[in-house]
Design a protein around this motif. Structure first.
Motif, PDB file in Angstrom:
ATOM      1  N   LEU A   3     -12.873  12.674 -38.571  1.00 25.99           N
ATOM      2  CA  LEU A   3     -12.606  13.914 -37.858  1.00 25.99           C
ATOM      3  C   LEU A   3     -11.618  13.675 -36.719  1.00 25.99           C
ATOM      4  O   LEU A   3     -10.760  14.522 -36.430  1.00 25.99           O
ATOM      5  N   GLY A   4     -11.722  12.507 -36.084  1.00 31.39           N
ATOM      6  CA  GLY A   4     -10.774  12.177 -35.025  1.00 31.39           C
ATOM      7  C   GLY A   4      -9.347  12.106 -35.517  1.00 31.39           C
ATOM      8  O   GLY A   4      -8.415  12.586 -34.859  1.00 31.39           O
ATOM      9  N   SER A   5      -9.152  11.538 -36.702  1.00 34.10           N
ATOM     10  CA  SER A   5      -7.793  11.408 -37.232  1.00 34.10           C
ATOM     11  C   SER A   5      -7.257  12.742 -37.751  1.00 34.10           C
ATOM     12  O   SER A   5      -6.071  13.042 -37.610  1.00 34.10           O
ATOM     13  N   GLN A   6      -8.119  13.571 -38.336  1.00 39.57           N
ATOM     14  CA  GLN A   6      -7.642  14.816 -38.936  1.00 39.57           C
ATOM     15  C   GLN A   6      -7.474  15.950 -37.933  1.00 39.57           C
ATOM     16  O   GLN A   6      -6.696  16.873 -38.170  1.00 39.57           O
ATOM     17  N   GLY A  27      -3.683   3.504 -32.169  1.00 43.47           N
ATOM     18  CA  GLY A  27      -3.272   4.801 -32.696  1.00 43.47           C
ATOM     19  C   GLY A  27      -3.888   5.962 -31.944  1.00 43.47           C
ATOM     20  O   GLY A  27      -3.189   6.905 -31.545  1.00 43.47           O
ATOM     21  N   PHE A  28      -5.204   5.921 -31.720  1.00 42.86           N
ATOM     22  CA  PHE A  28      -5.880   7.048 -31.069  1.00 42.86           C
ATOM     23  C   PHE A  28      -5.413   7.249 -29.624  1.00 42.86           C
ATOM     24  O   PHE A  28      -5.169   8.377 -29.195  1.00 42.86           O
ATOM     25  N   ILE A  29      -5.269   6.171 -28.864  1.00 42.10           N
ATOM     26  CA  ILE A  29      -4.851   6.334 -27.469  1.00 42.10           C
ATOM     27  C   ILE A  29      -3.402   6.808 -27.394  1.00 42.10           C
ATOM     28  O   ILE A  29      -3.031   7.604 -26.516  1.00 42.10           O
ATOM     29  N   SER A  30      -2.565   6.352 -28.320  1.00 40.04           N
ATOM     30  CA  SER A  30      -1.165   6.804 -28.340  1.00 40.04           C
ATOM     31  C   SER A  30      -1.070   8.279 -28.714  1.00 40.04           C
ATOM     32  O   SER A  30      -0.254   9.025 -28.147  1.00 40.04           O
ATOM     33  N   ILE A  31      -1.899   8.720 -29.662  1.00 37.32           N
ATOM     34  CA  ILE A  31      -1.932  10.135 -30.045  1.00 37.32           C
ATOM     35  C   ILE A  31      -2.350  10.993 -28.847  1.00 37.32           C
ATOM     36  O   ILE A  31      -1.770  12.059 -28.587  1.00 37.32           O
ATOM     37  N   ALA A  32      -3.361  10.536 -28.109  1.00 35.57           N
ATOM     38  CA  ALA A  32      -3.826  11.281 -26.938  1.00 35.57           C
ATOM     39  C   ALA A  32      -2.710  11.421 -25.899  1.00 35.57           C
ATOM     40  O   ALA A  32      -2.483  12.506 -25.346  1.00 35.57           O
ATOM     41  N   VAL A  33      -1.993  10.334 -25.627  1.00 40.03           N
ATOM     42  CA  VAL A  33      -0.900  10.361 -24.650  1.00 40.03           C
ATOM     43  C   VAL A  33       0.205  11.305 -25.114  1.00 40.03           C
ATOM     44  O   VAL A  33       0.737  12.108 -24.319  1.00 40.03           O
ATOM     45  N   CYS A  34       0.570  11.244 -26.397  1.00 36.18           N
ATOM     46  CA  CYS A  34       1.632  12.115 -26.927  1.00 36.18           C
ATOM     47  C   CYS A  34       1.242  13.588 -26.811  1.00 36.18           C
ATOM     48  O   CYS A  34       2.076  14.438 -26.445  1.00 36.18           O
ATOM     49  N   PHE A  87      -6.236  18.694 -29.123  1.00 35.85           N
ATOM     50  CA  PHE A  87      -5.979  17.513 -29.945  1.00 35.85           C
ATOM     51  C   PHE A  87      -6.164  16.230 -29.121  1.00 35.85           C
ATOM     52  O   PHE A  87      -6.692  15.236 -29.626  1.00 35.85           O
ATOM     53  N   MET A  88      -5.720  16.253 -27.877  1.00 33.72           N
ATOM     54  CA  MET A  88      -5.863  15.081 -27.007  1.00 33.72           C
ATOM     55  C   MET A  88      -7.334  14.734 -26.805  1.00 33.72           C
ATOM     56  O   MET A  88      -7.721  13.563 -26.857  1.00 33.72           O
ATOM     57  N   THR A  89      -8.160  15.755 -26.598  1.00 40.37           N
ATOM     58  CA  THR A  89      -9.596  15.524 -26.386  1.00 40.37           C
ATOM     59  C   THR A  89     -10.233  14.871 -27.606  1.00 40.37           C
ATOM     60  O   THR A  89     -11.020  13.927 -27.484  1.00 40.37           O
TER      61      THR A  89
END
Length: 520
Positions: free
Chosen positions: A316-319, A375-382, A472-474
């Motif tokens: 769920l985090g990735s999608q 990947g997850f932390i970079s997605i959050a920052v973006c 999405f960041m959350t």
């Protein structure tokens, strides 16, 4: 604890104590040369193994193609919807109805995939991994033919039905592929080869984006032909995959056919000494493995609870972290800011492919945990930076170029870890009886998340504006935190060794065993 769990726990106490005693005294460690995978793992590669994997991922190529090809020609297909409605009702379809119908057309594939996931366990256990892939391939052919026929029949309902049928294929094959690939691959190449499934998917997205350009096939006259081209890899799979071996693990553990399993393994590995060691590991797993697990038992057994939660959060985090919104609606996102939005969308596809290839080469070096966390932390920052840039863009118009870079950064971060790993991590965390159900569960979570996001992103964007990216960041931050605290490293470990961590233990000891936690 039921009687079976008590028996397994008593067997494992002796086995685990001996195993860890040997490891701490400098004795034998994990099999298949896991201490130095860089130099030894590629020695397991044979022509049969490579052909089997490439033939299997042709299904993922088809799925990627139909994910990317509706992006650029969206306005043309919407006009087809409008024209069909006008012919029937002598009036133009209202804008809100057209938006809803297009959102349904895009998302119905993901809903079909959600339904298709329900059939994974039955097919995989009844017909085998390879044969199941061949069986469900017919759904791809039927779906592509229906989509292509929609223009000739002057019916947008046929197009939607075709995407629904193709969605059934998506839900089945995106689960069966990792299952087959993981079970035919040697331990030290298991993660890298499973990533090829995502490489094929990303390559299909790029091919679909190219085919959808007005200068290629995304025109009023050729869009129906464009939708039919996935039949080509489908037919290629029918020509190649039947000559590839069935999963040896399925043959031995599920069917009890040791001779056939040994023959399949010999074809895949090419050398009898490698076959003997791997066959013994499979027999050891089979010795304390249940013959089958029902869905009720799967969710009830204590040793499956932690892996289920891990799979739930990672998928769920990735999608739901924004990637699918960008893939489905990137052209529209760019159109408001750039004249050549369709070509920027091609950049999204190219970055997508590039970083799946990066993940392929890093998977057995960096490990699953490190790539997921990065990947997850970079997605959050973006997502955070996209919110800021979009909010102040009216004050600083030059920030639109930064937004493009942030979109590319988010795509890169997703494909570096969460994208490929979310599809195969369940196959590594569960033992043989629970693996098909776990993979079906994975598929339901992935396609369910894609469906929800594809359906809700347009209205959410209208309501929340730039702040939609904070949602999405959350999600990405929650997935990062859970991965950091709960996910064990699975790189270079046998299926049985990983499953052993969950048998007879309520929690996962991340910090007390050498090599278990990526970050000491």
């Amino acid at each position: 604890m039921d009687a079976e769990d008590e028996l397994i726990l008593s067997q494992l106490k002796l086995r685990t104590s001996i195993s860890w005693s040997m490891r701490t005294r400098g004795g034998p460690r994990l099999p298949f040369c896991q201490a130095c995978p860089t130099f030894t793992s590629w020695s397991h590669l044979t022509a049969t193994l490579l052909t089997s994997i490439l033939a299997a991922v042709l299904g993922s190529l088809q799925i990627g193609y139909h994910t990317g090809n509706v992006n650029a020609p969206a306005k043309i297909i919407e006009e087809f919807f409008n024209h069909t409605w006008r012919v029937r009702h002598n009036q133009t379809m209202p804008d809100h109805s057209l938006t809803l119908l297009w959102s349904l057309s895009v998302s119905i594939k993901d809903f079909g995939a959600l339904l298709g996931s329900l059939g994974v366990k039955y097919l995989a256990d009844s017909y085998g991994r390879r044969n199941s892939i061949l069986i469900v391939n017919c759904l791809s052919v039927v779906g592509a033919c229906l989509m292509s026929a929609s223009k000739a029949s002057q019916s947008f309902e046929v197009l939607i039905l075709g995407r629904l049928v193709f969605g059934l294929f998506c839900g089945l094959v995106m689960t069966l592929n990792p299952l087959y690939i993981q079970e035919v691959s040697p331990t030290n190449l298991r993660g890298a080869f499973a990533t090829l499934n995502q490489v094929a998917f990303a390559s299909g997205i790029l091919l679909g984006m190219v085919a959808g350009l007005e200068t290629v096939l995304g025109t009023e006259h050729n869009w129906a032909l464009m939708l039919s081209l996935s039949v080509i890899p489908a037919l290629a799979q029918y020509l190649v995959l039947p000559f590839c071996p069935e999963s040896p693990r399925y043959l031995l553990i599920n069917r009890g056919e040791e001779v056939q399993a040994e023959a399949a393994l010999l074809r895949l590995r090419g050398r009898s000494d490698k076959v003997f060691a791997e066959l013994e590991e499979m027999k050891e797993e089979a010795a304390h493995t249940q013959s089958g697990v029902t869905i009720h038992e799967f969710f009830k057994k204590r040793r499956y609870k932690q892996p289920i939660i891990i799979v739930l959060v990672i998928n769920l985090g990735s999608q739901l972290s924004g990637f699918n919104a960008i893939i489905n609606y990137s052209t529209r996102m760019f159109q408001a800011k750039f004249d050549q939005a369709k070509y920027l969308t091609l950049g999204v596809g190219a970055v997508n492919v590039t970083f799946t290839l990066v993940a392929f080469f890093l998977m057995e070096r960096a490990g699953r945990r490190r790539l997921l966390l990065t990947g997850f932390i970079s997605i959050a920052v973006c997502n955070l930076l996209m919110t800021i840039a979009d909010s102040v863009q009216h004050l600083v118009p030059e920030l639109r170029s930064l937004q493009v870079l942030l979109v590319f950064g988010l795509i890169s971060a997703y494909e570096l870890g969460p994208g490929p790993i979310s599809w195969f991590i369940a196959a590594e965390l569960f033992d043989q009886p629970g693996r098909p159900i776990a993979m079906a569960f994975t598929s339901m979570l992935n396609w369910g998340g894609k469906f929800v996001l594809a359906l809700l992103f347009p209205p959410l964007l209208k309501v929340c504006g730039a702040y939609v990216y904070l949602l999405f960041m959350t999600v990405a931050l929650v997935a990062f935190t859970f991965t950091w605290t709960r996910l064990p490293e699975t790189k270079g470990r046998t299926f049985d060794d990983i499953a052993e961590e969950f048998r007879g233990a309520e929690g996962i000891p991340l910090h007390n065993k050498t090599g278990f936690n990526t970050f000491p």
